[in-house]
Design a protein around this motif. Sequence first.
Motif, PDB file in Angstrom:
ATOM      1  N   HIS A  49       0.817  -1.218   0.000  1.00 15.99           N
ATOM      2  CA  HIS A  49       0.000   0.000   0.000  1.00 15.99           C
ATOM      3  C   HIS A  49       0.848   1.263   0.000  1.00 15.99           C
ATOM      4  N   LYS A  50       2.110   1.150  -0.425  1.00 17.09           N
ATOM      5  CA  LYS A  50       2.959   2.338  -0.573  1.00 17.09           C
ATOM      6  C   LYS A  50       2.588   3.069  -1.856  1.00 17.09           C
ATOM      7  N   ARG A  51       2.736   4.380  -1.822  1.00 17.82           N
ATOM      8  CA  ARG A  51       2.457   5.212  -2.994  1.00 17.82           C
ATOM      9  C   ARG A  51       3.333   4.758  -4.164  1.00 17.82           C
ATOM     10  N   ARG A  52       2.735   4.666  -5.327  1.00 17.94           N
ATOM     11  CA  ARG A  52       3.510   4.301  -6.513  1.00 17.94           C
ATOM     12  C   ARG A  52       4.447   5.446  -6.898  1.00 17.94           C
ATOM     13  N   PRO A  53       5.591   5.086  -7.495  1.00 23.17           N
ATOM     14  CA  PRO A  53       6.505   6.138  -7.951  1.00 23.17           C
ATOM     15  C   PRO A  53       5.820   7.043  -8.982  1.00 23.17           C
ATOM     16  N   PHE A  54       6.228   8.260  -9.029  1.00 21.91           N
ATOM     17  CA  PHE A  54       5.733   9.259  -9.983  1.00 21.91           C
ATOM     18  C   PHE A  54       4.298   9.694  -9.719  1.00 21.91           C
ATOM     19  N   LEU A  55       3.764   9.393  -8.543  1.00 23.91           N
ATOM     20  CA  LEU A  55       2.478   9.950  -8.123  1.00 23.91           C
ATOM     21  C   LEU A  55       2.706  10.832  -6.910  1.00 23.91           C
ATOM     22  N   ARG A  56       2.024  11.951  -6.869  1.00 26.87           N
ATOM     23  CA  ARG A  56       2.139  12.888  -5.753  1.00 26.87           C
ATOM     24  C   ARG A  56       0.741  13.151  -5.208  1.00 26.87           C
ATOM     25  N   PHE A  57       0.655  13.397  -3.897  1.00 31.58           N
ATOM     26  CA  PHE A  57      -0.597  13.738  -3.234  1.00 31.58           C
ATOM     27  C   PHE A  57      -0.507  15.181  -2.748  1.00 31.58           C
ATOM     28  N   PHE A  58      -1.569  15.961  -3.009  1.00 31.31           N
ATOM     29  CA  PHE A  58      -1.629  17.343  -2.570  1.00 31.31           C
ATOM     30  C   PHE A  58      -2.922  17.581  -1.806  1.00 31.31           C
ATOM     31  N   ALA A  59      -2.812  18.259  -0.650  1.00 30.63           N
ATOM     32  CA  ALA A  59      -3.979  18.627   0.155  1.00 30.63           C
ATOM     33  C   ALA A  59      -3.826  20.083   0.564  1.00 30.63           C
ATOM     34  N   CYS A  60      -4.842  20.872   0.277  1.00 33.29           N
ATOM     35  CA  CYS A  60      -4.854  22.302   0.638  1.00 33.29           C
ATOM     36  C   CYS A  60      -3.604  23.017   0.141  1.00 33.29           C
ATOM     37  N   GLY A  61      -3.181  22.689  -1.079  1.00 33.46           N
ATOM     38  CA  GLY A  61      -2.047  23.354  -1.695  1.00 33.46           C
ATOM     39  C   GLY A  61      -0.685  22.876  -1.237  1.00 33.46           C
ATOM     40  N   GLU A  62      -0.646  21.869  -0.391  1.00 30.01           N
ATOM     41  CA  GLU A  62       0.620  21.346   0.136  1.00 30.01           C
ATOM     42  C   GLU A  62       0.900  19.958  -0.419  1.00 30.01           C
ATOM     43  N   ASP A  63       2.153  19.690  -0.748  1.00 39.38           N
ATOM     44  CA  ASP A  63       2.571  18.358  -1.175  1.00 39.38           C
ATOM     45  C   ASP A  63       2.701  17.487   0.076  1.00 39.38           C
ATOM     46  N   ILE A  64       1.844  16.476   0.175  1.00 39.81           N
ATOM     47  CA  ILE A  64       1.851  15.594   1.350  1.00 39.81           C
ATOM     48  C   ILE A  64       2.305  14.187   0.972  1.00 39.81           C
ATOM     49  N   SER A  65       2.965  14.066  -0.156  1.00 39.29           N
ATOM     50  CA  SER A  65       3.351  12.755  -0.682  1.00 39.29           C
ATOM     51  C   SER A  65       4.252  11.965   0.257  1.00 39.29           C
ATOM     52  N   LEU A  66       5.093  12.633   1.011  1.00 41.48           N
ATOM     53  CA  LEU A  66       6.049  11.944   1.876  1.00 41.48           C
ATOM     54  C   LEU A  66       5.550  11.794   3.313  1.00 41.48           C
ATOM     55  N   GLU A  67       4.355  12.290   3.582  1.00 44.48           N
ATOM     56  CA  GLU A  67       3.766  12.160   4.919  1.00 44.48           C
ATOM     57  C   GLU A  67       3.225  10.734   5.104  1.00 44.48           C
ATOM     58  N   PRO A  68       3.125  10.266   6.338  1.00 46.75           N
ATOM     59  CA  PRO A  68       2.545   8.938   6.568  1.00 46.75           C
ATOM     60  C   PRO A  68       1.112   8.878   6.031  1.00 46.75           C
ATOM     61  N   PRO A  69       0.725   7.789   5.361  1.00 47.34           N
ATOM     62  CA  PRO A  69      -0.610   7.723   4.754  1.00 47.34           C
ATOM     63  C   PRO A  69      -1.760   7.739   5.758  1.00 47.34           C
ATOM     64  N   ASP A  70      -1.479   7.443   7.022  1.00 50.23           N
ATOM     65  CA  ASP A  70      -2.546   7.460   8.025  1.00 50.23           C
ATOM     66  C   ASP A  70      -2.589   8.778   8.812  1.00 50.23           C
ATOM     67  N   GLN A  71      -1.803   9.746   8.400  1.00 50.31           N
ATOM     68  CA  GLN A  71      -1.818  11.068   9.042  1.00 50.31           C
ATOM     69  C   GLN A  71      -3.148  11.754   8.735  1.00 50.31           C
ATOM     70  N   HIS A  72      -3.738  12.378   9.744  1.00 49.97           N
ATOM     71  CA  HIS A  72      -5.011  13.079   9.564  1.00 49.97           C
ATOM     72  C   HIS A  72      -4.839  14.232   8.591  1.00 49.97           C
ATOM     73  N   LEU A  73      -5.807  14.380   7.693  1.00 47.41           N
ATOM     74  CA  LEU A  73      -5.784  15.470   6.730  1.00 47.41           C
ATOM     75  C   LEU A  73      -6.520  16.683   7.295  1.00 47.41           C
ATOM     76  N   PRO A  74      -6.271  17.868   6.729  1.00 46.31           N
ATOM     77  CA  PRO A  74      -6.960  19.077   7.202  1.00 46.31           C
ATOM     78  C   PRO A  74      -8.483  18.919   7.126  1.00 46.31           C
ATOM     79  N   ASP A  75      -9.184  19.666   7.977  1.00 47.52           N
ATOM     80  CA  ASP A  75     -10.643  19.592   8.040  1.00 47.52           C
ATOM     81  C   ASP A  75     -11.303  19.905   6.700  1.00 47.52           C
ATOM     82  N   GLY A  76     -10.693  20.765   5.912  1.00 50.36           N
ATOM     83  CA  GLY A  76     -11.255  21.106   4.602  1.00 50.36           C
ATOM     84  C   GLY A  76     -11.380  19.904   3.683  1.00 50.36           C
ATOM     85  N   ILE A  77     -10.476  18.966   3.797  1.00 44.61           N
ATOM     86  CA  ILE A  77     -10.539  17.741   2.989  1.00 44.61           C
ATOM     87  C   ILE A  77     -11.696  16.868   3.485  1.00 44.61           C
ATOM     88  N   GLY A  78     -11.778  16.684   4.789  1.00 44.56           N
ATOM     89  CA  GLY A  78     -12.825  15.843   5.363  1.00 44.56           C
ATOM     90  C   GLY A  78     -14.226  16.369   5.114  1.00 44.56           C
TER      91      GLY A  78
END
Length: 77
Positions: free
Chosen positions: A33-62
């Motif tokens: 379940h690791k992120r595939r290479p060459f894919l990036r995740f962005f939340a609220c304008g921030e690159d969160i690709s290297l953050e742990p996948p179970d880290q809580h996202l900002p309230d705006g996402i939820g």
Amino acid sequence: MQVSMPVSVASILDSLEAKYPVLKGTIREHETHKRRPFLRFFACGEDISLEPPDQHLPDGIGSGKEPLLVVGAIAGG
């Protein structure tokens, strides 16, 4: 689409893959379940690709006010 709380990249991808099984293995590896290479995740304008996948996202996402973006990176020379 229903996402389990607290909202994280992992919970969003779990819900997405449950609703669209054809996506399993395209965004993250089947077994690890690791992120595939060459894919990036962005939340609220921030690159969160290297953050742990179970880290809580900002309230705006939820709340659905902000999107979680999954972006394919371009490499080459």
